[in-house]
Design a protein around this motif. Structure first.
Motif, PDB file in Angstrom:
ATOM      1  N   TYR A  56     -40.083 -36.866  27.503  1.00  0.00           N
ATOM      2  CA  TYR A  56     -41.326 -36.183  27.859  1.00  0.00           C
ATOM      3  C   TYR A  56     -42.524 -37.138  27.846  1.00  0.00           C
ATOM      4  N   HIS A  57     -42.417 -38.221  27.078  1.00  0.00           N
ATOM      5  CA  HIS A  57     -43.559 -39.105  26.859  1.00  0.00           C
ATOM      6  C   HIS A  57     -43.581 -40.328  27.769  1.00  0.00           C
ATOM      7  N   LEU A  58     -42.552 -40.538  28.583  1.00  0.00           N
ATOM      8  CA  LEU A  58     -42.414 -41.812  29.292  1.00  0.00           C
ATOM      9  C   LEU A  58     -43.609 -42.133  30.180  1.00  0.00           C
ATOM     10  N   LYS A  59     -44.082 -41.137  30.912  1.00  0.00           N
ATOM     11  CA  LYS A  59     -45.162 -41.364  31.880  1.00  0.00           C
ATOM     12  C   LYS A  59     -46.458 -41.774  31.206  1.00  0.00           C
ATOM     13  N   TYR A  60     -46.614 -41.417  29.950  1.00  0.00           N
ATOM     14  CA  TYR A  60     -47.885 -41.625  29.265  1.00  0.00           C
ATOM     15  C   TYR A  60     -47.816 -42.779  28.265  1.00  0.00           C
ATOM     16  N   ALA A  61     -46.809 -42.803  27.440  1.00  0.00           N
ATOM     17  CA  ALA A  61     -46.707 -43.852  26.425  1.00  0.00           C
ATOM     18  C   ALA A  61     -46.210 -45.176  27.004  1.00  0.00           C
ATOM     19  N   ASN A  66     -39.832 -39.381  34.415  1.00  0.00           N
ATOM     20  CA  ASN A  66     -40.467 -38.744  33.270  1.00  0.00           C
ATOM     21  C   ASN A  66     -39.864 -37.365  33.038  1.00  0.00           C
ATOM     22  N   ASN A  67     -39.505 -37.105  31.787  1.00  0.00           N
ATOM     23  CA  ASN A  67     -39.042 -35.784  31.363  1.00  0.00           C
ATOM     24  C   ASN A  67     -37.832 -35.284  32.151  1.00  0.00           C
ATOM     25  N   VAL A  68     -36.911 -36.188  32.422  1.00  0.00           N
ATOM     26  CA  VAL A  68     -35.619 -35.804  32.991  1.00  0.00           C
ATOM     27  C   VAL A  68     -34.543 -36.440  32.120  1.00  0.00           C
ATOM     28  N   GLY A  69     -33.626 -35.635  31.633  1.00  0.00           N
ATOM     29  CA  GLY A  69     -32.562 -36.187  30.806  1.00  0.00           C
ATOM     30  C   GLY A  69     -31.610 -35.115  30.330  1.00  0.00           C
ATOM     31  N   MET A  93     -16.451 -44.530  27.203  1.00  0.00           N
ATOM     32  CA  MET A  93     -16.558 -43.195  27.786  1.00  0.00           C
ATOM     33  C   MET A  93     -15.672 -43.118  29.023  1.00  0.00           C
ATOM     34  N   GLU A  94     -14.832 -42.109  29.079  1.00  0.00           N
ATOM     35  CA  GLU A  94     -13.934 -41.962  30.214  1.00  0.00           C
ATOM     36  C   GLU A  94     -14.722 -41.724  31.498  1.00  0.00           C
ATOM     37  N   HIS A  95     -14.121 -42.166  32.611  1.00  0.00           N
ATOM     38  CA  HIS A  95     -14.822 -42.061  33.886  1.00  0.00           C
ATOM     39  C   HIS A  95     -15.110 -40.606  34.246  1.00  0.00           C
ATOM     40  N   ALA A  96     -14.181 -39.711  33.938  1.00  0.00           N
ATOM     41  CA  ALA A  96     -14.397 -38.297  34.255  1.00  0.00           C
ATOM     42  C   ALA A  96     -15.633 -37.759  33.542  1.00  0.00           C
ATOM     43  N   LYS A  97     -15.853 -38.173  32.304  1.00  0.00           N
ATOM     44  CA  LYS A  97     -17.044 -37.744  31.566  1.00  0.00           C
ATOM     45  C   LYS A  97     -18.306 -38.331  32.198  1.00  0.00           C
ATOM     46  N   GLN A  98     -18.243 -39.575  32.629  1.00  0.00           N
ATOM     47  CA  GLN A  98     -19.396 -40.178  33.292  1.00  0.00           C
ATOM     48  C   GLN A  98     -19.751 -39.413  34.569  1.00  0.00           C
ATOM     49  N   VAL A  99     -18.737 -39.058  35.343  1.00  0.00           N
ATOM     50  CA  VAL A  99     -18.974 -38.315  36.584  1.00  0.00           C
ATOM     51  C   VAL A  99     -19.603 -36.963  36.276  1.00  0.00           C
ATOM     52  N   GLU A 100     -19.091 -36.295  35.248  1.00  0.00           N
ATOM     53  CA  GLU A 100     -19.649 -34.992  34.861  1.00  0.00           C
ATOM     54  C   GLU A 100     -21.127 -35.111  34.497  1.00  0.00           C
ATOM     55  N   LEU A 101     -21.465 -36.117  33.703  1.00  0.00           N
ATOM     56  CA  LEU A 101     -22.852 -36.289  33.274  1.00  0.00           C
ATOM     57  C   LEU A 101     -23.756 -36.658  34.452  1.00  0.00           C
ATOM     58  N   ILE A 102     -23.267 -37.499  35.347  1.00  0.00           N
ATOM     59  CA  ILE A 102     -24.067 -37.871  36.514  1.00  0.00           C
ATOM     60  C   ILE A 102     -24.319 -36.657  37.396  1.00  0.00           C
ATOM     61  N   HIS A 103     -23.306 -35.815  37.585  1.00  0.00           N
ATOM     62  CA  HIS A 103     -23.504 -34.595  38.374  1.00  0.00           C
ATOM     63  C   HIS A 103     -24.581 -33.710  37.746  1.00  0.00           C
ATOM     64  N   ARG A 104     -24.577 -33.604  36.438  1.00  0.00           N
ATOM     65  CA  ARG A 104     -25.596 -32.785  35.772  1.00  0.00           C
ATOM     66  C   ARG A 104     -26.992 -33.346  36.023  1.00  0.00           C
ATOM     67  N   VAL A 105     -27.119 -34.671  35.935  1.00  0.00           N
ATOM     68  CA  VAL A 105     -28.420 -35.293  36.189  1.00  0.00           C
ATOM     69  C   VAL A 105     -28.854 -35.061  37.633  1.00  0.00           C
ATOM     70  N   ARG A 150     -32.192 -32.543  41.855  1.00  0.00           N
ATOM     71  CA  ARG A 150     -32.228 -31.731  43.078  1.00  0.00           C
ATOM     72  C   ARG A 150     -33.112 -30.505  42.903  1.00  0.00           C
ATOM     73  N   THR A 151     -33.071 -29.920  41.711  1.00  0.00           N
ATOM     74  CA  THR A 151     -33.802 -28.671  41.472  1.00  0.00           C
ATOM     75  C   THR A 151     -35.148 -28.885  40.778  1.00  0.00           C
ATOM     76  N   GLY A 152     -35.484 -30.136  40.471  1.00  0.00           N
ATOM     77  CA  GLY A 152     -36.755 -30.411  39.811  1.00  0.00           C
ATOM     78  C   GLY A 152     -36.824 -29.882  38.395  1.00  0.00           C
ATOM     79  N   THR A 153     -35.699 -29.923  37.676  1.00  0.00           N
ATOM     80  CA  THR A 153     -35.639 -29.400  36.310  1.00  0.00           C
ATOM     81  C   THR A 153     -35.161 -30.493  35.365  1.00  0.00           C
ATOM     82  N   THR A 154     -34.966 -30.127  34.124  1.00  0.00           N
ATOM     83  CA  THR A 154     -34.345 -31.005  33.145  1.00  0.00           C
ATOM     84  C   THR A 154     -33.540 -30.151  32.180  1.00  0.00           C
TER      85      THR A 154
END
Length: 377
Positions: free
Chosen positions: A215-220, A231-234, A1-13, A18-22
């Motif tokens: 969605y299941h990480l915290k429980y399973a 949990n439930n971020v991705g 995976m190109e570094h530019a794509k990694q940076v883009e995905l990390i920014h999205r995460v 920051r906003t408490g969303t997914t």
């Protein structure tokens, strides 16, 4: 995976954190239960598998001439080997005399000949029949005309793909944009290590869908991997017909404000490629795990995993390190499979006509849409 794509995905995460969303889609949806239970649906899916490229191994498992590997999970007995000239080949693991399974072992090295355990017919690694005991009884002289039946197999990025029946897509067009993203991880430079295999009482689709949401990480996985992840971020993105999931670790927050040139996605997230129809390829910080899911019945599935390591463990310390990593993954997978078997039993009860999917469970919707579209062709 190109570094530019990694940076883009990390920014999205980071923005989601920051906003408490997914990552979500516009609408929730439903999946009908019947396709997890119907024998006729199972048969249709098995037929589809025969027309699609299927992952059966890694080139490092056949590193030297005479190395071989058998594979039965597709429902067709396969014999993969490297010939004396270095060619990677695949055959039906069936003697041409009376159909006996030719090679019983799962894997071996430096084999100069494959001898049928029933009557001793002998084949070389290129599939040619080299010896027939008492061939005087065969005026047709099969040793001059008969060989093992070849199965088309190609290598891409070190991964070995077979297609059991003609008429399907070629590997390059099928993998499409995923090839470009995977190329940067150097899979072809890794070595395969161990094979972990088990059967479970669940439909194969459940064994895929379990891994397409967080969605299941915290429980399973409360006591196992949840302390490492959110949990439930991705992020769940389509690379048709495949899916890429990014499940961030808590350490990804350390990248906020750090220079982007030092960002490396795999160090701070599990990068999961669901390669249609049945492969789960997981990029981890220093290794890769590859799992394949094979339907054995409407409610029976074989799940097998092998690991790709940067080099073979040559010391006891290295062996312990990799074993610990493998134990963590297997433990989490077993937790998931327990939930999967519970789902299968619940669906079989008749309680639900459909499953309800949240807006952030879109990975399941993507997967089923692709599967339904292929079955409709």
């Amino acid at each position: 995976m190109e570094h530019a794509k990694q940076v883009e995905l990390i920014h999205r995460v980071l923005e989601h954190l920051r906003t408490g969303t997914t990552h979500m889609v516009e609408e929730e949806s439903r999946l009908p239960v019947a396709p997890y239970l119907q024998p006729e649906r199972y048969e249709a899916e098995r037929r589809l598998f025969r027309k699609l490229p299927l992952l059966v191994g890694h080139a490092s498992q056949l590193a030297e001439p005479g190395d071989y590997l058998t594979h039965d999970a597709t429902g067709t007995p396969l014999l993969l080997c490297r010939t004396a000239s270095g060619e990677l080949t695949c055959f039906l693991n069936v003697c041409r005399h009376r159909g006996t399974r030719l090679v019983r072992e799962e894997q071996g090295r430096h084999k100069q000949a494959f001898v049928c355990p029933y009557h001793g017919w002998t084949y070389d690694s290129s599939g040619r029949l080299r010896g027939v005991p008492d061939e005087v009884g065969f005026p047709s002289r099969p040793s001059e005309t008969v060989g093992l039946v070849r199965v088309p197999m190609v290598e891409r990025l070190g991964l070995l793909w077979v297609t059991l029946e003609p008429g399907g897509p070629d590997v390059d067009s099928f993998l499409g944009p995923v090839l470009g993203e995977l190329a940067g991880f150097g899979l072809e430079r890794h070595v395969a290590h161990q094979i972990h295999r088990f059967e479970k009482r669940l439909n194969w689709k459940i064994a895929i869908e379990i891994f397409l949401e967080a969605y299941h990480l915290k429980y399973a996985h409360r006591e196992s991997i949840y302390p490492i992840f959110f949990n439930n971020v991705g992020l769940v993105d389509r690379l048709p017909p495949h899916i890429r999931c990014i499940f961030p670790k808590r350490t990804i927050q350390e990248l906020a404000g750090a220079p982007e040139q030092g960002w490396e996605l795999r160090k701070h997230a599990n990068v999961l490629f669901q390669l249609f129809p049945n492969v789960l390829l997981l990029i981890q910080p220093d290794h890769v795990s590859i799992s394949t899911v094979h339907p054995l019945g409407p409610d029976r599935t074989e799940y097998r995993t092998f690991w790709l390591l940067p080099q073979r463990p040559e010391t006891e310390k290295a062996a312990r390190y990799w074993q610990k990593n493998m134990d963590i993954l297997v433990g989490a997978v077993m937790e998931d499979m327990t939930m999967g078997e519970s789902i299968q039993a619940g669906l079989s009860s008749g309680a639900n006509e459909f499953m309800r999917l949240a807006r952030f469970e879109q990975g399941l919707r993507y997967f089923r849409d692709e599967l339904d579209a292929y079955l409709a062709q």
